[in-house]
Design an enzyme around this catalytic site. Structure first.
Site, PDB file in Angstrom:
ATOM      1  N   GLU A 241      -1.838  -1.948  -3.796  1.00 38.27           N
ATOM      2  CA  GLU A 241      -3.212  -1.480  -3.575  1.00 38.27           C
ATOM      3  C   GLU A 241      -3.286   0.035  -3.697  1.00 38.27           C
ATOM      4  O   GLU A 241      -2.527   0.760  -3.046  1.00 38.27           O
ATOM      5  CB  GLU A 241      -3.724  -1.902  -2.204  1.00 38.27           C
TER       6      GLU A 241
ATOM      7  N   ASP B 244      -5.639  -0.870   6.553  1.00 36.11           N
ATOM      8  CA  ASP B 244      -5.183  -1.638   5.395  1.00 36.11           C
ATOM      9  C   ASP B 244      -4.003  -2.548   5.726  1.00 36.11           C
ATOM     10  O   ASP B 244      -4.058  -3.761   5.519  1.00 36.11           O
ATOM     11  CB  ASP B 244      -4.813  -0.701   4.236  1.00 36.11           C
TER      12      ASP B 244
ATOM     13  N   LYS C 242       0.877  -1.171   0.000  1.00 37.54           N
ATOM     14  CA  LYS C 242       0.000   0.000   0.000  1.00 37.54           C
ATOM     15  C   LYS C 242       0.916   1.223   0.000  1.00 37.54           C
ATOM     16  O   LYS C 242       1.417   1.633   1.049  1.00 37.54           O
ATOM     17  CB  LYS C 242      -0.890   0.002   1.248  1.00 37.54           C
TER      18      LYS C 242
END
Length: 234
Positions: A115, A54, A37
């Site tokens: 992501e 996340d 991420k």
């Protein structure tokens, strides 16, 4: 192996859920997988403890030990667009740093799953107008698109697909997340696939994350597109 992005039509559409699900499926095949991420915002506080949703989801459910510096580069406390959350902390997001990390991770793992944050046009650096989409283009990696099945998804999904196609980004497939099985949702899915007949997977609306992780996508056309060898041996 295939390295790719998981991007969404909007925020809270299920990118982290899909990233974690794919990570676990691929780790079960014996592959060395890391999620990444690049930028996350919105620190969560519970019982006096602060964390980011996340990356915590990655670490909690990964079947392999994850390296902290390999799963995130920037974390900002405010739940806001990355460029604004960074400004509030007197920082800015260095896109070259993100691209260098993506290249390094591709060389270090069998599978890298990047992501995104929010939708494609979320700004990363407002000084020069750099968005998430610009980072994806520069990374030269394909994408898996996560979308909803509910009212409004046709417009949001088709607009996102047009933006990706116009920049010649390879769309590996679509994940329709949170399906309740209604006639409208089924028509939404079929209509989107009429415009863009790509591989796909449908994830039903489930009660908790444990149920979700037990939901297999290995026999979907999306998984077959991502990893044909692994799909053929399951």
């Amino acid at each position: 192996m295939q390295h790719f992005w998981v991007v969404g039509t909007d925020t809270d559409v299920g990118k982290t859920v899909v990233t974690t699900l794919l990570m676990c499926h691929l780790q079960r095949q014996g592959l060395n997988v890391t999620p990444y991420k690049p930028v996350q915002t919105g620190e969560v506080y519970e019982n006096g403890y602060g964390y980011y949703y996340d990356t915590t989801m990655y670490e909690k459910h990964s079947l392999q030990k994850l390296t902290q510096e390999h799963i995130n580069s920037y974390s900002f406390k405010e739940a806001a667009s990355p460029h604004f959350a960074a400004q509030l902390e007197g920082q800015h997001i260095n896109v070259e740093t993100l691209l260098q990390r993506i290249q390094l991770l591709q060389e270090s793992y069998d599978v890298l799953i990047c992501e995104g944050a929010g939708g494609l046009f979320v700004p990363f650096d407002a000084r020069n107008g750099t968005t998430l989409l610009d980072v994806i283009v520069s990374s030269k990696l394909p994408v898996v698109l996560v979308t909803r099945t509910t009212l409004g998804t046709i417009n949001h999904t088709l607009l996102t697909m047009e933006a990706l196609k116009s920049r010649k980004i390879d769309v590996l497939g679509i994940v329709f997340n949170g399906d309740k099985g209604s006639m409208m949702e089924q028509d939404n899915i079929q209509t989107i696939l009429q415009y863009h007949p790509v591989p796909y997977a449908i994830i039903p609306q489930l009660q908790d994350f444990t149920q979700l992780l037990n939901h297999s996508v290995t026999h979907t056309t999306l998984f077959e597109r991502l990893f044909p060898y692994e799909s053929s041996i399951n």
